[in-house]
Design an enzyme around this catalytic site. Structure first.
Site, PDB file in Angstrom:
ATOM      1  N   LYS A   3      -4.033 -10.004  -1.643  1.00 10.71           N
ATOM      2  CA  LYS A   3      -3.633 -11.409  -1.606  1.00 10.71           C
ATOM      3  C   LYS A   3      -4.667 -12.296  -2.304  1.00 10.71           C
ATOM      4  O   LYS A   3      -5.775 -11.836  -2.619  1.00 10.71           O
ATOM      5  CB  LYS A   3      -3.469 -11.850  -0.153  1.00 10.71           C
ATOM      6  CG  LYS A   3      -2.340 -11.124   0.572  1.00 10.71           C
ATOM      7  CD  LYS A   3      -2.247 -11.585   2.013  1.00 10.71           C
ATOM      8  CE  LYS A   3      -1.109 -10.923   2.747  1.00 10.71           C
ATOM      9  NZ  LYS A   3      -0.988 -11.415   4.134  1.00 10.71           N
ATOM     10  N   TYR A  43       9.020 -11.789   0.647  1.00 11.35           N
ATOM     11  CA  TYR A  43       8.910 -12.056   2.087  1.00 11.35           C
ATOM     12  C   TYR A  43      10.231 -12.516   2.702  1.00 11.35           C
ATOM     13  O   TYR A  43      10.238 -13.198   3.729  1.00 11.35           O
ATOM     14  CB  TYR A  43       7.820 -13.109   2.337  1.00 11.35           C
ATOM     15  CG  TYR A  43       6.423 -12.587   2.128  1.00 11.35           C
ATOM     16  CD1 TYR A  43       5.874 -11.628   2.986  1.00 11.35           C
ATOM     17  CD2 TYR A  43       5.626 -13.059   1.087  1.00 11.35           C
ATOM     18  CE1 TYR A  43       4.581 -11.152   2.799  1.00 11.35           C
ATOM     19  CE2 TYR A  43       4.328 -12.585   0.892  1.00 11.35           C
ATOM     20  CZ  TYR A  43       3.818 -11.639   1.757  1.00 11.35           C
ATOM     21  OH  TYR A  43       2.547 -11.170   1.578  1.00 11.35           O
ATOM     22  N   ASN A 106      -5.644 -12.709   5.457  1.00 11.84           N
ATOM     23  CA  ASN A 106      -5.953 -11.345   5.872  1.00 11.84           C
ATOM     24  C   ASN A 106      -5.986 -10.338   4.720  1.00 11.84           C
ATOM     25  O   ASN A 106      -5.734  -9.165   4.896  1.00 11.84           O
ATOM     26  CB  ASN A 106      -5.049 -10.895   7.022  1.00 11.84           C
ATOM     27  CG  ASN A 106      -3.592 -10.831   6.641  1.00 11.84           C
ATOM     28  OD1 ASN A 106      -3.213 -11.029   5.495  1.00 11.84           O
ATOM     29  ND2 ASN A 106      -2.753 -10.541   7.624  1.00 11.84           N
ATOM     30  N   HIS A 109      -1.431  -7.279   1.812  1.00  9.14           N
ATOM     31  CA  HIS A 109      -0.100  -6.988   2.348  1.00  9.14           C
ATOM     32  C   HIS A 109       0.106  -5.492   2.171  1.00  9.14           C
ATOM     33  O   HIS A 109      -0.207  -4.937   1.120  1.00  9.14           O
ATOM     34  CB  HIS A 109       0.989  -7.742   1.575  1.00  9.14           C
ATOM     35  CG  HIS A 109       2.355  -7.189   1.824  1.00  9.14           C
ATOM     36  ND1 HIS A 109       3.088  -7.535   2.934  1.00  9.14           N
ATOM     37  CD2 HIS A 109       3.092  -6.283   1.142  1.00  9.14           C
ATOM     38  CE1 HIS A 109       4.235  -6.876   2.907  1.00  9.14           C
ATOM     39  NE2 HIS A 109       4.260  -6.107   1.828  1.00  9.14           N
ATOM     40  N   GLU A 120       9.880  -3.278  -2.434  1.00  9.11           N
ATOM     41  CA  GLU A 120       8.782  -4.068  -2.987  1.00  9.11           C
ATOM     42  C   GLU A 120       8.343  -3.532  -4.352  1.00  9.11           C
ATOM     43  O   GLU A 120       8.063  -4.307  -5.266  1.00  9.11           O
ATOM     44  CB  GLU A 120       7.624  -4.109  -1.997  1.00  9.11           C
ATOM     45  CG  GLU A 120       7.977  -4.912  -0.755  1.00  9.11           C
ATOM     46  CD  GLU A 120       6.999  -4.749   0.393  1.00  9.11           C
ATOM     47  OE1 GLU A 120       5.969  -4.062   0.234  1.00  9.11           O
ATOM     48  OE2 GLU A 120       7.269  -5.324   1.471  1.00  9.11           O
TER      49      GLU A 120
END
Length: 144
Positions: A3, A43, A106, A109, A120
């Protein structure tokens, strides 16, 4: 996928290193500035959640590194390597346990199932961008 916070903090090499050292094989890697449209598709399963708009906005705030890894139980093991979604619940030695302190930042992903991973991969990569190759040491290490 690494990310924007992982990219901004210079953790791309460390994260790739961990997957390589574990024994997984990289078959695709892309440094990209995602659009909000792309992220809304990625998402989509979270679209009804109250944090969805903020997640999409954050993920579009900087470049990400989309990756495809191969190996035995890669989805399950990869999720274990990442740690819990909430870094406070992640054990030391996991990526989030070692490098994160906040849920909204965080670092990575990771697909939660093989089915999700396939969707994905199809979203982020064209078939011709997936490279099939054999490590030079495979025959030496694994041949009977």
């Amino acid at each position: 996928m690494i990310k924007p916070d992982g990219v901004q903090r210079g953790l791309v090499g460390e994260i790739i290193k961990r997957f390589e050292q574990k024994g997984f094989k990289s078959v695709a890697l892309k440094f990209v500035q995602p659009t909000e449209e792309m992220l809304q598709k990625h998402y989509a399963d979270l679209s009804g959640r109250p944090f969805f708009a903020g997640l999409v906005k954050y993920m579009a705030s900087g470049p990400v590194v989309a990756m495809v890894w191969e190996g035995l139980n890669i989805v399950k093991t990869g999720r274990q390597m990442l740690g819990e979604t909430n870094p406070a619940d992640s054990k030391p030695g996991t990526i989030r346990g070692d490098f994160c302190i906040q849920v909204g930042r965080n670092i990575m992903h990771g697909s939660d199932s093989v089915e999700s991973a396939n969707k994905e991969i199809a979203l982020w990569f064209k078939d011709e961008e997936l490279v099939s190759w054999q490590p030079a040491d495979k025959v030496w290490v694994y041949e009977d």
